[in-house]
Enzyme design. Sequence first.
Site, PDB file in Angstrom:
ATOM      1  N   HIS A  65      -0.447   4.085   4.798  1.00  0.00           N
ATOM      2  CA  HIS A  65       0.565   4.530   3.820  1.00  0.00           C
ATOM      3  C   HIS A  65       0.044   5.766   3.106  1.00  0.00           C
ATOM      4  O   HIS A  65      -1.113   6.153   3.289  1.00  0.00           O
ATOM      5  CB  HIS A  65       0.924   3.399   2.859  1.00  0.00           C
ATOM      6  CG  HIS A  65      -0.188   2.966   1.954  1.00  0.00           C
ATOM      7  ND1 HIS A  65      -1.363   2.437   2.426  1.00  0.00           N
ATOM      8  CD2 HIS A  65      -0.303   2.981   0.599  1.00  0.00           C
ATOM      9  CE1 HIS A  65      -2.152   2.127   1.397  1.00  0.00           C
ATOM     10  NE2 HIS A  65      -1.534   2.464   0.277  1.00  0.00           N
ATOM     11  N   HIS A  67      -0.554   6.584  -0.085  1.00  0.00           N
ATOM     12  CA  HIS A  67      -1.291   6.646  -1.345  1.00  0.00           C
ATOM     13  C   HIS A  67      -2.568   7.454  -1.124  1.00  0.00           C
ATOM     14  O   HIS A  67      -3.219   7.341  -0.076  1.00  0.00           O
ATOM     15  CB  HIS A  67      -1.612   5.233  -1.848  1.00  0.00           C
ATOM     16  CG  HIS A  67      -0.445   4.585  -2.549  1.00  0.00           C
ATOM     17  ND1 HIS A  67      -0.321   3.229  -2.707  1.00  0.00           N
ATOM     18  CD2 HIS A  67       0.646   5.142  -3.149  1.00  0.00           C
ATOM     19  CE1 HIS A  67       0.813   2.962  -3.373  1.00  0.00           C
ATOM     20  NE2 HIS A  67       1.413   4.109  -3.639  1.00  0.00           N
ATOM     21  N   ASP A  69      -5.619   7.421  -1.969  1.00  0.00           N
ATOM     22  CA  ASP A  69      -6.928   6.861  -1.582  1.00  0.00           C
ATOM     23  C   ASP A  69      -7.039   6.629  -0.077  1.00  0.00           C
ATOM     24  O   ASP A  69      -8.139   6.453   0.446  1.00  0.00           O
ATOM     25  CB  ASP A  69      -7.266   5.580  -2.380  1.00  0.00           C
ATOM     26  CG  ASP A  69      -6.224   4.484  -2.303  1.00  0.00           C
ATOM     27  OD1 ASP A  69      -5.049   4.795  -2.051  1.00  0.00           O
ATOM     28  OD2 ASP A  69      -6.582   3.298  -2.509  1.00  0.00           O
ATOM     29  N   HIS A  70      -5.907   6.681   0.631  1.00  0.00           N
ATOM     30  CA  HIS A  70      -5.928   6.435   2.085  1.00  0.00           C
ATOM     31  C   HIS A  70      -5.758   7.705   2.924  1.00  0.00           C
ATOM     32  O   HIS A  70      -5.910   7.650   4.132  1.00  0.00           O
ATOM     33  CB  HIS A  70      -4.839   5.426   2.468  1.00  0.00           C
ATOM     34  CG  HIS A  70      -5.066   4.079   1.846  1.00  0.00           C
ATOM     35  ND1 HIS A  70      -5.464   2.973   2.555  1.00  0.00           N
ATOM     36  CD2 HIS A  70      -4.996   3.681   0.545  1.00  0.00           C
ATOM     37  CE1 HIS A  70      -5.621   1.951   1.730  1.00  0.00           C
ATOM     38  NE2 HIS A  70      -5.341   2.351   0.503  1.00  0.00           N
ATOM     39  N   HIS A 140       4.126  -3.387   0.133  1.00  0.00           N
ATOM     40  CA  HIS A 140       3.326  -2.629  -0.841  1.00  0.00           C
ATOM     41  C   HIS A 140       4.296  -1.861  -1.721  1.00  0.00           C
ATOM     42  O   HIS A 140       5.512  -2.050  -1.619  1.00  0.00           O
ATOM     43  CB  HIS A 140       2.348  -1.736  -0.053  1.00  0.00           C
ATOM     44  CG  HIS A 140       1.279  -1.117  -0.875  1.00  0.00           C
ATOM     45  ND1 HIS A 140       0.584  -1.801  -1.850  1.00  0.00           N
ATOM     46  CD2 HIS A 140       0.743   0.159  -0.880  1.00  0.00           C
ATOM     47  CE1 HIS A 140      -0.302  -0.988  -2.409  1.00  0.00           C
ATOM     48  NE2 HIS A 140      -0.217   0.200  -1.841  1.00  0.00           N
ATOM     49  N   ASP A 211      -2.871  -1.749   2.589  1.00  0.00           N
ATOM     50  CA  ASP A 211      -2.610  -2.330   1.258  1.00  0.00           C
ATOM     51  C   ASP A 211      -1.363  -3.205   1.357  1.00  0.00           C
ATOM     52  O   ASP A 211      -0.305  -2.731   1.774  1.00  0.00           O
ATOM     53  CB  ASP A 211      -2.344  -1.222   0.228  1.00  0.00           C
ATOM     54  CG  ASP A 211      -3.600  -0.451  -0.132  1.00  0.00           C
ATOM     55  OD1 ASP A 211      -4.652  -0.694   0.498  1.00  0.00           O
ATOM     56  OD2 ASP A 211      -3.525   0.396  -1.047  1.00  0.00           O
ATOM     57  N   HIS A 269     -11.079  -3.274   0.501  1.00  0.00           N
ATOM     58  CA  HIS A 269     -10.276  -2.570  -0.509  1.00  0.00           C
ATOM     59  C   HIS A 269     -10.423  -3.246  -1.883  1.00  0.00           C
ATOM     60  O   HIS A 269      -9.488  -3.780  -2.448  1.00  0.00           O
ATOM     61  CB  HIS A 269      -8.799  -2.544  -0.057  1.00  0.00           C
ATOM     62  CG  HIS A 269      -7.912  -1.584  -0.810  1.00  0.00           C
ATOM     63  ND1 HIS A 269      -7.294  -1.920  -1.991  1.00  0.00           N
ATOM     64  CD2 HIS A 269      -7.521  -0.314  -0.541  1.00  0.00           C
ATOM     65  CE1 HIS A 269      -6.561  -0.908  -2.399  1.00  0.00           C
ATOM     66  NE2 HIS A 269      -6.689   0.090  -1.536  1.00  0.00           N
TER      67      HIS A 269
HETATM   68 ZN   LIG Z   1      -1.689   1.707  -1.793  1.00  0.00          ZN
HETATM   69 ZN   LIG Z   2      -5.260   1.652  -1.530  1.00  0.00          ZN
END
Ligand SMILES: [Zn+2]
Ligand SMILES: [Zn+2]
Length: 319
Positions: A65, A67, A69-70, A140, A211, A269
């Site tokens: 996805h 976001h 952080d990914h 998510h 996530d 995570h």
């Molecule tokens: Zn996320």
């Molecule tokens: Zn994440």
Amino acid sequence: MTGGLADVTFLGTGSAVPSARRWLPSILVRLRGEYLLLDCGEGAQYRVLRAGLRVNKLAAVLVTHLHGDHVYGLPGLLESLGMWGRSRCLEVWGPRGLKEYLEAALARGEVEYPLKIGEVEPGVVLSREGYEVVAVPVEHKVEAYAYVIVERDLPGKFNERKAEELGIPPSPLRRMLIQGLPIKLPDGRIVTPQDVVGPPRKGLKIVYSGDTMPCEALVEAASRADLLIHDATFASEHEEEAEASGHSTAAEAAECAAKARVKLLFLFHYSNRYSDLSGLLVEARKIFRRSYLSEDLLRITLRRWGTDSLMVSLSKLGG
Ligand SMILES: [Zn+2]
Ligand SMILES: [Zn+2]
């Protein structure tokens, strides 16, 4: 790399923001001689170097996805691959918006090899000679997918000793038996594949949740997987926060593993509030005994053993 063998290396196991202990989510899987990168948190390329890995055999990047952080590690990695000498096409898959994000991020940079950016639909994303990758929508805060890597089943092992005993000469006849064809020897005897070839072995199945909150579709997709890597951002005392932010607790990850009857669960995570993860592990093990903690630069090696068992070894990379 032969069939029935996979390496899974955790490049980063944290979430949201990095810490001195944990980098951002990214996992490198090696299967059938190819690498797949699952998510690409900021700094993933440094982790690849630290781990002493060579990713010129990277077959695809799969983003769960969008976001930050990914995905924030992706533009840098894509440019570096060109500078490290990559010339062949790389496939990058992820949810809607990935193409727009990467085109904007790379607009002033130079990626000197063909890039195929694909937007994922539920179902088969990648189909390779030895395995396929299936995307499963999970729950998510934004459009998000789990990825299920399914290695194709492996032929049974050829029993050389038995072949010698039966007087089958080293010839194309042996290959025909491995391919499932009965053969006739010069003296008229008939040998069937069952006489000299063991039963087919199950290919490996590796599942990464990305996530997600607890998700029935994921339970189904992870059925009897060899390895499940699952969001375990929080401990149960923060269950409400997990639900509000679209994540799972370690106990919920374990429930998914138990329902899906996987062989191994690795929690992944983690929220930065936990410096000590032993509480998450205790919670998970109460529900699913074969729960373990992922950690940065830990490599799991999975080997098919017999027709459906698993042999596991662990190593820590990067000294
Ligand atoms: Zn996320
Ligand atoms: Zn994440």
